[in-house]
Enzyme design. Structure first.
Site, short mmCIF file in Angstrom:
data_model
loop_
_atom_site.label_atom_id
_atom_site.label_comp_id
_atom_site.label_asym_id
_atom_site.label_seq_id
_atom_site.Cartn_x
_atom_site.Cartn_y
_atom_site.Cartn_z
N ASP A 9 0.80 -1.21 0.08
CA ASP A 9 -0.04 0.11 0.09
C ASP A 9 0.93 1.27 -0.01
O ASP A 9 1.95 1.06 0.36
CB ASP A 9 -1.00 0.01 1.28
CG ASP A 9 -1.89 1.21 1.23
OD1 ASP A 9 -2.12 1.81 0.26
OD2 ASP A 9 -1.99 1.70 2.41
N SER A 10 0.38 2.26 -0.34
CA SER A 10 1.01 3.52 -0.18
C SER A 10 1.05 3.99 1.30
O SER A 10 0.35 5.01 1.51
CB SER A 10 0.25 4.76 -1.35
OG SER A 10 -1.18 4.82 -0.51
N TYR A 41 -0.82 7.77 -2.81
CA TYR A 41 -0.81 7.57 -4.10
C TYR A 41 -1.95 8.29 -4.78
O TYR A 41 -1.91 8.73 -6.15
CB TYR A 41 -1.26 5.99 -4.61
CG TYR A 41 0.11 5.22 -4.23
CD1 TYR A 41 1.18 5.56 -3.77
CD2 TYR A 41 -0.17 3.85 -4.62
CE1 TYR A 41 2.32 4.89 -3.63
CE2 TYR A 41 1.03 3.11 -4.40
CZ TYR A 41 2.20 3.62 -4.08
OH TYR A 41 3.35 2.60 -3.86
N GLY A 42 -3.24 8.47 -4.27
CA GLY A 42 -4.03 9.27 -4.74
C GLY A 42 -3.88 10.83 -5.31
O GLY A 42 -4.72 11.41 -6.09
N CYS A 72 -4.65 -1.05 -1.67
CA CYS A 72 -4.80 0.19 -2.13
C CYS A 72 -5.73 0.54 -3.06
O CYS A 72 -5.58 -0.09 -4.28
CB CYS A 72 -3.21 0.90 -2.44
SG CYS A 72 -3.36 2.64 -2.90
N ASN A 73 -6.88 1.42 -2.82
CA ASN A 73 -7.75 1.48 -3.92
C ASN A 73 -7.24 2.04 -5.12
O ASN A 73 -7.38 1.76 -6.15
CB ASN A 73 -9.08 2.51 -3.35
CG ASN A 73 -9.82 1.92 -2.24
OD1 ASN A 73 -10.74 1.14 -2.47
ND2 ASN A 73 -9.29 1.67 -1.16
N THR A 74 -6.56 3.10 -5.00
CA THR A 74 -5.97 3.90 -6.10
C THR A 74 -5.11 3.12 -7.09
O THR A 74 -5.09 3.43 -8.03
CB THR A 74 -4.99 5.29 -5.47
OG1 THR A 74 -5.96 6.05 -4.80
CG2 THR A 74 -4.70 5.88 -6.83
N CYS A 182 -10.47 4.13 0.42
CA CYS A 182 -9.07 4.21 0.93
C CYS A 182 -9.02 3.38 1.89
O CYS A 182 -9.47 3.43 3.01
CB CYS A 182 -8.66 5.52 1.14
SG CYS A 182 -7.14 5.75 1.57
N HIS A 184 -6.70 3.30 4.07
CA HIS A 184 -6.30 4.29 5.29
C HIS A 184 -7.54 4.56 6.15
O HIS A 184 -7.24 4.66 7.50
CB HIS A 184 -5.50 5.42 5.03
CG HIS A 184 -4.35 5.44 4.50
ND1 HIS A 184 -3.93 5.04 3.54
CD2 HIS A 184 -3.08 5.77 4.94
CE1 HIS A 184 -2.26 4.85 3.18
NE2 HIS A 184 -1.79 5.36 4.27
#
EC number: 5.1.1.3
Length: 261
Positions: A9-10, A41-42, A72-74, A182, A184
């Site tokens: 993930d970011s 990342y977004g 990570c969604n992005t 996200c 997070h």
């Protein structure tokens, strides 16, 4: 197969996904990469997101991972198709759970809190068009939220103010579901609940990702049948104290290290 499940993930947000995977698959060894120096990342350009995802993937493959969770969604919405074409290893992605929110909404009004990279992606647009065409969707870019989480300011006044600014307009539109887009953001759920109240259901994708990870591992005969002690390695390319704090309840069962990548 005792080889580890790789997760990246970011930053530290994907540890919320790791927790779900660890609960569902307690025998599995894992390696987690927190690419915190490039978070969020977004807010990155698509080509940079793809570059980061390739870097993370190759490091996890070098470390012997048998499958990779893009937590990570992005990263999922921008890069997972490319990763699947490029590498001969199973990938599990994560995307906002628009479908269950749209299907179950009684007010026909759903909110989504996500990063710019997720909300502007073609995959998100396709999912929304397919499953939420008859529901009012209130989209909100969570600018600043990831940065505050990554810098240890989870319960700061600044965080409280941002959440009120982002969520109060959704209440004005009578949402009864909030989708977290996200990885997070699950760490914000206690604060979000205080603002939204009990009438709004919060949905994140963690459990669904864990279930899909189990399904894919079973499909490819990758489950760890060994009863040996679990090995969970966490690597961050930033300050280790942040990830140590977010996982402090697990410190006896995991190893956290700094790694330049």
């Amino acid at each position: 197969m005792q080889k580890p499940i790789g997760i990246f993930d970011s930053g530290i947000g994907g540890t919320s996904i790791w927790r779900e995977i660890n609960t569902l698959l307690p025998n599995e060894n894992t390696i987690y990469l927190a690419d915190s120096i490039n978070a969020p990342y977004g807010e990155q350009a698509p080509e940079k997101i793809i570059e980061f995802c390739i870097k993370n993937t190759e490091l996890l493959i070098q470390k012997g991972c048998k499958l990779i969770v893009v937590a990570c969604n992005t990263a999922t919405t921008n890069a997972i198709d490319i990763l699947r074409e490029k590498y001969d290893i199973p990938f599990i992605g994560i995307e906002p759970a628009i479908k269950p929110a749209a299907i179950n909404s009684k007010t026909n009004s759903v909110g989504i809190l996500a990063t710019k990279g997720t909300l502007s992606s073609s995959l998100f647009a396709k999912t929304s068009e397919e499953f939420a065409w008859n529901v009012q969707i209130t989209e909100q870019v969570g600018t600043g939220l990831v940065t505050l989480i990554e810098t240890g300011k989870l319960y700061s006044d600044e965080m409280t103010n941002l959440l009120h600014n982002y969520l109060n307009p959704m209440l004005d539109k009578n949402i009864d579901y909030l989708v977290l887009g996200c990885s997070h953001y699950p760490y914000l759920i206690p604060q979000i609940k205080e603002i939204l109240g009990p009438e709004v259901t919060i949905i994140d994708s963690g459990l669904a990702v864990a279930k899909q990870t189990k399904t894919i591992a079973e499909k490819y005969n990758l489950l760890n049948k060994s009863k040996s002690i679990q090995n969970n390695q966490f690597y961050t390319n930033s300050d280790v104290s942040i990830i140590e704090h977010i996982l402090k309840d697990l410190k006896e069962f995991i190893q956290i290290s700094h790694l330049n990548f």
